[in-house]
Structures are given as structure tokens and as C-alpha cells.
Design a protein around this motif. Structure first.
Motif, short mmCIF file in Angstrom:
data_model
loop_
_atom_site.label_atom_id
_atom_site.label_comp_id
_atom_site.label_asym_id
_atom_site.label_seq_id
_atom_site.Cartn_x
_atom_site.Cartn_y
_atom_site.Cartn_z
N LEU A 152 0.83 -1.20 0.00
CA LEU A 152 0.00 0.00 0.00
C LEU A 152 0.87 1.25 0.00
N THR A 153 1.90 1.25 0.83
CA THR A 153 2.78 2.42 0.94
C THR A 153 3.44 2.73 -0.39
N ASP A 154 3.99 1.71 -1.05
CA ASP A 154 4.63 1.92 -2.34
C ASP A 154 3.63 2.36 -3.40
N SER A 155 2.46 1.73 -3.42
CA SER A 155 1.45 2.10 -4.41
C SER A 155 0.95 3.53 -4.20
N ALA A 156 0.70 3.88 -2.95
CA ALA A 156 0.22 5.24 -2.66
C ALA A 156 1.28 6.27 -3.03
N ARG A 157 2.54 5.94 -2.81
CA ARG A 157 3.63 6.87 -3.17
C ARG A 157 3.60 7.16 -4.67
N LEU A 158 3.41 6.11 -5.47
CA LEU A 158 3.37 6.29 -6.92
C LEU A 158 2.11 7.02 -7.36
N GLU A 159 0.97 6.64 -6.79
CA GLU A 159 -0.29 7.22 -7.21
C GLU A 159 -0.46 8.67 -6.78
N LEU A 160 0.15 9.05 -5.67
CA LEU A 160 -0.05 10.40 -5.14
C LEU A 160 1.10 11.34 -5.44
N ALA A 161 2.11 10.86 -6.16
CA ALA A 161 3.27 11.71 -6.47
C ALA A 161 2.85 12.94 -7.27
N SER A 162 1.91 12.77 -8.19
CA SER A 162 1.52 13.88 -9.06
C SER A 162 0.83 15.00 -8.30
N GLN A 163 0.27 14.71 -7.12
CA GLN A 163 -0.37 15.76 -6.34
C GLN A 163 0.56 16.31 -5.26
N GLY A 164 1.81 15.84 -5.27
CA GLY A 164 2.81 16.37 -4.34
C GLY A 164 2.74 15.81 -2.94
N THR A 165 2.10 14.64 -2.77
CA THR A 165 2.02 14.02 -1.44
C THR A 165 3.20 13.08 -1.24
N HIS A 166 3.94 13.32 -0.19
CA HIS A 166 5.12 12.53 0.17
C HIS A 166 4.67 11.36 1.04
N VAL A 167 4.98 10.13 0.64
CA VAL A 167 4.55 8.94 1.38
C VAL A 167 5.77 8.24 1.97
N VAL A 168 5.76 8.06 3.29
CA VAL A 168 6.90 7.49 4.02
C VAL A 168 6.50 6.15 4.62
N GLY A 169 7.31 5.12 4.39
CA GLY A 169 7.13 3.83 5.04
C GLY A 169 8.15 3.66 6.14
N VAL A 170 7.70 3.28 7.33
CA VAL A 170 8.58 3.14 8.49
C VAL A 170 8.64 1.68 8.91
N HIS A 171 9.85 1.12 8.88
CA HIS A 171 10.06 -0.29 9.21
C HIS A 171 10.94 -0.40 10.44
N MET A 172 10.61 -1.33 11.32
CA MET A 172 11.38 -1.51 12.54
C MET A 172 11.15 -2.92 13.07
N GLY A 173 12.00 -3.34 14.00
CA GLY A 173 11.79 -4.59 14.70
C GLY A 173 10.89 -4.35 15.90
N LEU A 174 11.36 -4.73 17.08
CA LEU A 174 10.54 -4.56 18.28
C LEU A 174 10.63 -3.13 18.80
N VAL A 175 9.48 -2.63 19.25
CA VAL A 175 9.40 -1.32 19.88
C VAL A 175 8.99 -1.52 21.33
N ASP A 176 9.52 -0.72 22.22
CA ASP A 176 9.28 -0.87 23.65
C ASP A 176 7.88 -0.35 24.02
N THR A 177 6.88 -1.14 23.66
CA THR A 177 5.48 -0.81 23.94
C THR A 177 4.80 -2.02 24.57
N ASP A 178 3.53 -1.86 24.90
CA ASP A 178 2.76 -2.97 25.48
C ASP A 178 2.72 -4.18 24.55
N MET A 179 2.68 -3.94 23.24
CA MET A 179 2.58 -5.03 22.28
C MET A 179 3.77 -5.99 22.37
#
Length: 238
Positions: A152-179
Motif C-alpha cells: 500500500l505504501t509503495d502504491s500510494a507513493r506512486l499514485e499520489l506523487a503527481s499531487q505532491g504528497t510525500h509517502v513514508v514507510g517506516v520499518h522496525m523490529g521490536l518497539v518498547d510498547t505494550d505489544m
């Protein structure tokens, strides 16, 4: 884009990564922060506008988009992990993960894309995961939903580029949260993750590999399955 004086909507803002985003946005001078959560009363943060939003409710997403028509940055953070196996797990739980982790960001992106365009382009930040590129027993449903979120992130980046919307995908391992509270492994702090994601918005970076685990997993994508899963996979003898 610069976040000083920006209007931002953060989903899953009542705790963990979402709450860290709200605090970091305040530090960067955001003009207005819509702190969205399933129970808006649970959001107890100064300087923000709580808003009730269940990302699995399409009708409510449309109502929020109409209410928050000044948004310039959308942060798709809300997510769940049920620990469900794809092959043997409860299909209802698998659907719940897909509804939250994929269809939620998808419907929010569709609802807010025209708003972002009207407000100058803006940005979308999707909190994905290193498990978009890797899976393990008990993480099948989560990994599948995050793989879909990556696409979705990659597709949205391509589809929304023409309107100037910057799409960022954030990848990580474990985060120190309840999950991840029950897992004994190195964890990145929610504050560090939020800061890295917002740095990407301000610098124009498309993808964030927020910790060593994300970098390691992505580096293995050129390997075959038997190599990538060497410690987990033992084919049955013929």
C-alpha cells in the motif's frame, strides 16, 4: 515539508508509538494535532485535539475526514497483533488484523488524499514493520497484514506523487510498547521511532529503517527462502 505549524492526524494516538508521535510533533511546533483513538476520552495529552476513530469503521473514517479537512500530514499508526497463524489460526482474527493493519490505512489514505491535495500535498506516514519482509511461527497474520501495508505504501507513493504528497514507510523490529512487553530482545523506544519517522517527513526520505533488525531483514530479501529462514525452516524428508 517542515512540521512547524503543520496540521497532523495521528491514529492510535492514546499510547505507545502514537503517543510518542504526538509529543514529538508538539516539540516540532505542529499547529494542531488530531489525536485519534478508538476511545478519544483515553487521550490525555495537553495541546492536542482528541478525536474518536476506529480505523476498521469506514463510515467513521469518512466523518473524521469531513471534520479534519485541514489535515496536512496523516500518520497511519494504529495497529494490532493477535499472534495468529495463517494456516491453523482463527480466520476471524486474521481478518481483524487485515482490517486494522491494512484496510484501515488504505481507507484513511483514500479519504484524506483529496484533503492533502487541497492543502498543498502534504505527507502520509505508514508505520509498517520489518515483518513486512519476514515472518515466523505465530506471526503469520501480522506479517501478512504488514506486507500488504508495505505494498500500500509503495502504491500510494506512486499514485499520489503527481499531487505532491510525500509517502513514508517506516520499518522496525521490536518497539518498547505494550505489544512487545513479553518479548526479551533489543527494542527501539517509541520516541526514537517517532523522531526517525518525522525526520523523514522533513528531509524527504521515502523509507525509514529505524533499527538494526529492520536493516538486517531488508538486506536478506535477495536470498532464497531456505536461506532467509534457515533457522526456522526444515523441509520434510521425502
Amino acid at each position: 515539508m517542515q512540521l512547524d505549524n503543520a496540521v497532523v492526524l495521528v491514529t492510535g494516538a492514546n499510547r505507545g508509538i502514537g503517543a510518542a508521535f504526538v509529543e514529538e510533533l508538539k516539540q516540532r511546533g505542529a499547529a494542531k494535532i488530531y489525536a485519534a483513538s478508538r476511545r478519544a476520552s483515553y487521550v490525555d495529552l495537553d495541546g492536542v485535539e482528541p478525536i474518536q476513530l476506529d480505523v476498521t469503521d469506514p463510515a467513521r473514517i469518512q466523518e473524521v475526514a469531513a471534520q479534519a479537512s485541514d489535515v496536512q500530514v496523516l500518520i497511519n499508526n494504529a495497529g494490532i497483533s493477535t499472534g495468529t497463524s495463517l494456516v491453523s489460526g482463527d480466520v476471524a482474527e486474521i481478518r481483524r488484523e487485515m482490517d486494522t493493519n491494512f484496510f484501515g490505512p488504505l481507507l484513511l489514505t483514500r479519504a484524506f488524499a483529496p484533503i492533502l491535495k487541497a492543502n498543498g500535498g502534504g505527507a502520509i506516514v505508514n508505520i509498517v514493520s520489518a515483518l513486512s519482509w519476514f515472518t515466523a511461527p505465530g506471526a503469520g497474520a501480522y506479517a501478512a497484514s504488514k506486507t500488504a501495508a508495505w505494498s500500500l505504501t509503495d502504491s500510494a507513493r506512486l499514485e499520489l506523487a503527481s499531487q505532491g504528497t510525500h509517502v513514508v514507510g517506516v520499518h522496525m523490529g521490536l518497539v518498547d510498547t505494550d505489544m512487545a512487553a513479553a518479548m526479551e530482545a533489543p527494542k527501539i523506544s517509541p520516541t526514537a521511532l517517532a523522531a526517525a519517522a518525522l525526520d523523514a517527513v522533513e528531509s524527504g526520505l521515502d523509507e525509514v529503517l529505524a533499527d538494526d533488525w529492520a536493516k538486517f531483514v531488508k538486506s536478506g530479501l535477495t536470498l532464497g527462502p531456505s536461506e532467509r529462514y534457515a533457522q526456522l525452516f526444515s523441509p520434510a524428508s521425502s
